[in-house]
Write a protein that holds these residues in place. Structure first.
Motif, PDB file in Angstrom:
ATOM      1  N   ARG A  36      66.853  86.409 -35.129  1.00  0.00           N
ATOM      2  CA  ARG A  36      67.460  86.848 -36.367  1.00  0.00           C
ATOM      3  C   ARG A  36      66.875  88.192 -36.744  1.00  0.00           C
ATOM      4  NH1 ARG A  36      66.234  83.241 -41.556  1.00  0.00           N
ATOM      5  NH2 ARG A  36      66.783  85.204 -42.589  1.00  0.00           N
ATOM      6  N   ILE A  46      63.842  82.863 -32.936  1.00  0.00           N
ATOM      7  CA  ILE A  46      64.056  81.561 -33.572  1.00  0.00           C
ATOM      8  C   ILE A  46      63.746  80.451 -32.565  1.00  0.00           C
ATOM      9  CG2 ILE A  46      65.714  80.089 -34.767  1.00  0.00           C
ATOM     10  CD1 ILE A  46      67.363  82.623 -35.357  1.00  0.00           C
ATOM     11  N   TYR A  64      66.705  75.370 -38.173  1.00  0.00           N
ATOM     12  CA  TYR A  64      67.609  75.590 -37.037  1.00  0.00           C
ATOM     13  C   TYR A  64      67.376  74.537 -35.957  1.00  0.00           C
ATOM     14  CZ  TYR A  64      67.623  80.278 -39.106  1.00  0.00           C
ATOM     15  OH  TYR A  64      67.707  81.346 -39.968  1.00  0.00           O
ATOM     16  N   LEU A  78      72.891  75.476 -37.651  1.00  0.00           N
ATOM     17  CA  LEU A  78      72.320  75.398 -38.986  1.00  0.00           C
ATOM     18  C   LEU A  78      72.857  74.114 -39.602  1.00  0.00           C
ATOM     19  CD1 LEU A  78      72.588  78.535 -38.227  1.00  0.00           C
ATOM     20  CD2 LEU A  78      72.394  78.916 -40.685  1.00  0.00           C
ATOM     21  N   ALA A  81      72.860  75.011 -44.465  1.00  0.00           N
ATOM     22  CA  ALA A  81      72.573  76.431 -44.656  1.00  0.00           C
ATOM     23  C   ALA A  81      71.961  76.716 -46.023  1.00  0.00           C
ATOM     24  CB  ALA A  81      73.856  77.236 -44.472  1.00  0.00           C
ATOM     25  N   GLN A  85      68.870  82.023 -45.046  1.00  0.00           N
ATOM     26  CA  GLN A  85      69.351  82.160 -43.664  1.00  0.00           C
ATOM     27  C   GLN A  85      70.432  83.235 -43.526  1.00  0.00           C
ATOM     28  OE1 GLN A  85      70.081  77.823 -43.161  1.00  0.00           O
ATOM     29  NE2 GLN A  85      68.608  77.947 -41.469  1.00  0.00           N
ATOM     30  N   SER A  87      71.563  86.524 -42.612  1.00  0.00           N
ATOM     31  CA  SER A  87      70.917  87.396 -41.641  1.00  0.00           C
ATOM     32  C   SER A  87      71.936  87.813 -40.585  1.00  0.00           C
ATOM     33  CB  SER A  87      69.753  86.655 -40.967  1.00  0.00           C
ATOM     34  OG  SER A  87      68.980  87.533 -40.166  1.00  0.00           O
ATOM     35  N   TYR A  89      72.354  87.439 -36.581  1.00  0.00           N
ATOM     36  CA  TYR A  89      71.814  86.628 -35.487  1.00  0.00           C
ATOM     37  C   TYR A  89      72.252  87.215 -34.149  1.00  0.00           C
ATOM     38  CZ  TYR A  89      70.623  83.226 -39.036  1.00  0.00           C
ATOM     39  OH  TYR A  89      70.070  82.611 -40.127  1.00  0.00           O
TER      40      TYR A  89
END
Lengths: 113, 112
Positions: A36, A46, A64, A78, A81, A85, A87, A89
């Motif tokens: 991320r 992650i 995650y 996820l 959520a 989070q 972001s 990815y």
């Protein structure tokens, strides 16, 4: 020459919703990674998978889960959520040698509201 | 402390200038080294690998100093198109795997 393909490219979720980010590579790479990227933080790992059937936690795994479905595919889930989070990815894959570089997908921009 | 450290910048330079970026790494299990380029809202892409003997690719020169745990990137004759974020990446051995580990990136802005 597809390389690493991620879907979706954009997603908006409500807090508490679940979703799975998909990643597939066609380079026959053993290693795959999920990162991320947040402003000012660089890319943070992650989870990763060194080979089909194995997964390991990275720097920021909380919230995650991952599945290495086969050699080509590595998904990130996820379950519930949270706004934290939100972001971008990136999925990446890498060949077997220690000196080989990582190849990246185009990224998924996720917003959790 | 992050394992790979970079000055975030931004470095704001005129066209034609020479600019140098530095990166330090702290993990002795670091095995191989790279510079990536990332354009706004895009994925990182490999710019060049960094070898112990140093290597050059056109206007770009990369150096590695293992004793000091230090990597550098020199860009000569900067172009407007060089404006981007430059990421220092180190493959760190963890168990039987190699983990690409990123610095936070250095922002370069080349202006006319």
């Amino acid at each position: 020459n597809a390389g690493v393909t991620q879907t979706p490219k954009f997603q908006v979720l409500k807090t508490g919703q679940s979703m799975t980010l998909q990643c597939a590579q066609d380079m026959n790479h053993n290693s795959m990674y999920w990162y991320r990227q947040d402003p000012g933080m660089g890319l943070r790992l992650i989870y990763y998978s060194a080979s089909e059937g194995t997964t390991d936690k990275g720097e920021v795994p909380n919230g995650y889960n991952v599945s290495r479905l086969n050699k080509r595919e590595f998904s990130l889930r996820l379950e519930s959520a949270a706004p934290s989070q939100t972001s971008v990815y990136f999925c990446a894959s890498r060949g077997p040698d220690r000196v080989t570089e990582a190849f990246f997908g185009q990224g998924t921009r996720l917003t959790v509201v | 402390r992050k394992e790979v450290e970079q000055d975030p910048g931004p470095f704001n330079v005129p066209e034609g200038a020479t600019v140098a970026f530095n990166c330090t790494y702290s993990n002795s299990a670091s095995q191989s080294f790279f510079w990536y380029r990332q354009d706004c809202r895009k994925e990182p892409k490999l710019l060049m690998s960094v070898y112990s003997s140093g290597n050059e690719d056109g206007r770009f020169t990369a150096q590695l100093n293992r004793a000091s745990q230090y990597i550098s990137l020199l860009i000569r004759d900067s172009k407007l198109s060089d404006s981007a974020t430059y990421l220092c990446v180190v493959n760190i051995r963890e168990g039987g795997s190699y983990i690409p580990t990123f610095g936070r990136g250095t922002s370069l802005i080349v202006h006319p």
